[in-house]
Design an enzyme around this catalytic site. Structure first.
Site, mmCIF file in Angstrom:
data_model
loop_
_atom_site.group_PDB
_atom_site.id
_atom_site.type_symbol
_atom_site.label_atom_id
_atom_site.label_comp_id
_atom_site.label_asym_id
_atom_site.label_seq_id
_atom_site.Cartn_x
_atom_site.Cartn_y
_atom_site.Cartn_z
ATOM 1 N N HIS A 1 -8.097 14.298 -0.342
ATOM 2 C CA HIS A 1 -8.647 13.082 0.263
ATOM 3 C C HIS A 1 -10.101 13.010 -0.193
ATOM 4 C CE1 HIS A 1 -9.582 9.891 2.969
ATOM 5 N NE2 HIS A 1 -10.054 10.607 3.959
ATOM 6 N N SER B 1 16.365 -12.058 16.892
ATOM 7 C CA SER B 1 17.008 -13.319 17.299
ATOM 8 C C SER B 1 16.199 -14.503 16.791
ATOM 9 C CB SER B 1 17.100 -13.383 18.822
ATOM 10 O OG SER B 1 15.792 -13.572 19.358
ATOM 11 N N GLU C 1 9.795 -0.835 21.831
ATOM 12 C CA GLU C 1 10.515 -1.644 20.850
ATOM 13 C C GLU C 1 9.772 -1.790 19.526
ATOM 14 O OE1 GLU C 1 12.398 -5.269 22.012
ATOM 15 O OE2 GLU C 1 12.886 -4.504 24.000
ATOM 16 N N GLN D 1 -1.178 20.359 4.457
ATOM 17 C CA GLN D 1 -1.143 20.247 3.000
ATOM 18 C C GLN D 1 -1.192 21.621 2.329
ATOM 19 O OE1 GLN D 1 -0.675 17.446 1.060
ATOM 20 N NE2 GLN D 1 -0.300 16.414 3.000
ATOM 21 N N ASP E 1 -11.011 17.673 6.922
ATOM 22 C CA ASP E 1 -12.155 16.991 6.311
ATOM 23 C C ASP E 1 -13.482 17.297 7.012
ATOM 24 O OD1 ASP E 1 -10.690 15.490 4.251
ATOM 25 O OD2 ASP E 1 -9.708 14.580 5.983
ATOM 26 N N HIS E 2 -13.449 17.418 8.340
ATOM 27 C CA HIS E 2 -14.717 17.608 9.048
ATOM 28 C C HIS E 2 -15.261 19.025 8.920
ATOM 29 C CE1 HIS E 2 -11.892 18.873 12.207
ATOM 30 N NE2 HIS E 2 -12.881 19.586 12.677
ATOM 31 N N VAL E 3 -14.480 19.980 8.436
ATOM 32 C CA VAL E 3 -15.031 21.329 8.229
ATOM 33 C C VAL E 3 -15.239 21.647 6.743
ATOM 34 C CG1 VAL E 3 -13.975 22.183 10.368
ATOM 35 C CG2 VAL E 3 -12.843 22.617 8.198
HETATM 36 P P1 NAD Z 1 -4.757 20.871 8.669
HETATM 37 O O1 NAD Z 1 -5.568 20.546 9.856
HETATM 38 O O2 NAD Z 1 -3.294 20.797 8.769
HETATM 39 O O3 NAD Z 1 -4.979 22.362 8.151
HETATM 40 C C1 NAD Z 1 -6.181 22.902 7.934
HETATM 41 C C2 NAD Z 1 -6.111 24.384 7.646
HETATM 42 O O4 NAD Z 1 -7.445 24.716 7.307
HETATM 43 C C3 NAD Z 1 -5.799 25.258 8.849
HETATM 44 O O5 NAD Z 1 -4.423 25.555 8.943
HETATM 45 C C4 NAD Z 1 -6.589 26.506 8.525
HETATM 46 O O6 NAD Z 1 -5.888 27.295 7.582
HETATM 47 C C5 NAD Z 1 -7.821 25.958 7.833
HETATM 48 N N1 NAD Z 1 -8.997 25.747 8.716
HETATM 49 C C6 NAD Z 1 -9.087 24.980 9.822
HETATM 50 N N2 NAD Z 1 -10.339 25.025 10.338
HETATM 51 C C7 NAD Z 1 -11.051 25.835 9.523
HETATM 52 C C8 NAD Z 1 -12.392 26.291 9.516
HETATM 53 N N3 NAD Z 1 -13.268 25.921 10.464
HETATM 54 N N4 NAD Z 1 -12.783 27.103 8.504
HETATM 55 C C9 NAD Z 1 -11.920 27.482 7.548
HETATM 56 N N5 NAD Z 1 -10.624 27.093 7.515
HETATM 57 C C10 NAD Z 1 -10.195 26.284 8.477
HETATM 58 O O7 NAD Z 1 -5.346 19.985 7.454
HETATM 59 P P2 NAD Z 1 -4.526 18.989 6.521
HETATM 60 O O8 NAD Z 1 -3.986 17.869 7.338
HETATM 61 O O9 NAD Z 1 -3.607 19.765 5.640
HETATM 62 O O10 NAD Z 1 -5.716 18.371 5.637
HETATM 63 C C11 NAD Z 1 -6.223 19.003 4.488
HETATM 64 C C12 NAD Z 1 -6.669 17.928 3.522
HETATM 65 O O11 NAD Z 1 -5.534 17.179 3.104
HETATM 66 C C13 NAD Z 1 -7.642 16.923 4.119
HETATM 67 O O12 NAD Z 1 -8.558 16.553 3.130
HETATM 68 C C14 NAD Z 1 -6.747 15.752 4.476
HETATM 69 O O13 NAD Z 1 -7.435 14.518 4.507
HETATM 70 C C15 NAD Z 1 -5.763 15.799 3.314
HETATM 71 N N6 NAD Z 1 -4.483 15.131 3.511
HETATM 72 C C16 NAD Z 1 -3.733 15.390 4.607
HETATM 73 C C17 NAD Z 1 -2.483 14.777 4.765
HETATM 74 C C18 NAD Z 1 -1.625 15.058 5.961
HETATM 75 O O14 NAD Z 1 -0.641 14.365 6.140
HETATM 76 N N7 NAD Z 1 -1.893 16.044 6.792
HETATM 77 C C19 NAD Z 1 -2.011 13.921 3.767
HETATM 78 C C20 NAD Z 1 -2.772 13.718 2.616
HETATM 79 C C21 NAD Z 1 -4.010 14.330 2.505
#
Ligand code: NAD
Ligand code: MG
Length: 338
Positions: free
Chosen positions: A105, A249, A228, A25, A80-82
């Site tokens: 999110h 079918s 499938e 994102q 989300d977890h960090v």
């Molecule tokens: P991601 O895992 O693709 O990217 C996270 C980025 O965060 C990394 O590239 C890095 O730059 C940084 N990062 C990772 N670990 C870190 C740490 N320990 N400390 C500091 N920076 C750190 O994440 P994402 O999928 O883009 O998700 C970001 C948010 O967007 C979340 O809240 C997720 O729920 C939401 N979201 C994601 C999607 C999707 O399709 N990926 C869709 C809608 C919403």
């Protein structure tokens, strides 16, 4: 009918937007906002692998604290977890007075793991697509649909600010559907648990296991129960249930209509309601957050058990995908995320 916005006033984003994280994102939001004429800085930790990519794309990269300092909007787009850890260490201490905090999110805010101080707007803009699609479609002149929500309106114009951001990343071209942090978070968790990531893959594996236990060749079971599935999902996606039933079918349709309800019966719906209740009560979030804080011991064990259960279907799948020349799509683009 839901409220869907297609317009927003980009001039409301007259300060700097700090995009924290440059993953799926983050990269899409930063580049789309920049191309929409918004002043963007990207905040990354020291030694982040994304620093080079962001700089190469012509974006200004700073430490997270420096990016947050003075920003009008801080978009927290790390996993989300960090988020909690990044929030505590580098975002909260540097937030400018009146800055808005934006999420893609609602998990951490809705379940109280992150509680921004009362003077800050807390908003959400959540594209309903992975980041590479958000960027790709923006560049092509189209857009992705998105969700927009306000958790706290401190400024009196939090929704307008969120809409401006949503328009800036291209979601306004399709529509920004108004929701709440509760609805987005709870429905997202439910969908991934009951249907998308939990339910359907478990159903596929159960079907595979039953055929193999009954002595059918694993390769046949794999084609029938997993390969499938894509055809059926494509039909449902394109034209709904009637179109799917028209396309398969008559024998398949008769089996579907007479046997399907015996597989997914009222007892399955009852267990789905139980999952939903665990989500709504916060029990699921407490379990997840506690495991995160303990260094994820339960997650590690669950991953081990999941791999063990899937050992045979994975072995067959690897062989058949290699034969078909289908590459595994690993990486951010292939992951289904909140
Ligand atoms: P991601 O895992 O693709 O990217 C996270 C980025 O965060 C990394 O590239 C890095 O730059 C940084 N990062 C990772 N670990 C870190 C740490 N320990 N400390 C500091 N920076 C750190 O994440 P994402 O999928 O883009 O998700 C970001 C948010 O967007 C979340 O809240 C997720 O729920 C939401 N979201 C994601 C999607 C999707 O399709 N990926 C869709 C809608 C919403
Ligand atoms: Mg999701």
């Amino acid at each position: 009918m839901a409220t869907i916005h297609r317009e927003g006033d980009l001039s409301l984003l007259d300060g700097t937007v700090a995009v924290i994280g440059f993953g799926s994102q983050g990269h899409a939001h930063a580049l789309n906002l920049r191309d929409s004429g918004v002043d963007v800085v990207v905040g990354l930790r020291e030694g982040s692998g994304s620093r080079a990519a962001a700089a190469e794309a012509g974006l200004e990269v700073r430490s997270i604290a420096d990016a947050v300092r003075g920003a009008q909007v801080v978009a927290l787009l790390v996993p989300d977890h960090v988020q909690k850890e990044v929030w505590d260490a580098s975002v909260a201490p540097s937030l400018a007075p009146g800055a808005a905090v934006l999420f893609a999110h609602g998990l951490n805010v809705h379940f109280g793991r992150i509680v921004p101080p009362a003077e800050h707007d807390v908003i959400m803009v959540a594209p309903k697509a992975p980041g590479h699609r958000v960027r790709e479609l923006y560049v092509s002149g189209a857009g992705t649909p998105g969700l927009v929500a306000v958790h706290r309106d401190a400024s009196g114009r939090a929704l307008d600010l969120a809409l401006a951001y949503g328009v800036g990343i291209g979601c306004g071209r399709v529509g920004l559907l108004e929701t709440t942090f509760a609805e987005e978070t709870e429905s997202d968790l439910f969908g991934e648990q009951a249907v998308l990531c939990g339910g359907v893959p478990a159903l596929v594996q159960a079907g595979f296991d039953v055929l193999v236990e009954a002595g059918y060749q694993p390769e046949i079971a794999y084609y029938e129960c997993l390969n499938e599935l894509k055809l059926i999902v494509d039909l449902l996606y394109q034209g709904g249930y009637e179109y799917m039933r028209y396309s398969v079918s008559d024998v398949a349709e008769y089996g579907d209509l007479s046997r399907g309800p015996r597989i997914v019966d009222e007892s399955v719906k009852q267990r789905m309601r139980e999952l939903l209740e665990e989500i709504r009560s916060g029990a699921f979030a407490r379990e997840l957050f506690a495991d995160d804080e303990a260094g994820r011991p339960r997650f590690a064990e669950l991953r081990r058990q999941g791999a063990e259960r899937a050992r045979e279907i994975e072995r067959v799948g690897r062989e058949l995908r290699a034969l078909a020349g289908v590459e595994g799509l690993l990486g951010a683009e292939a992951r289904v995320r909140g």
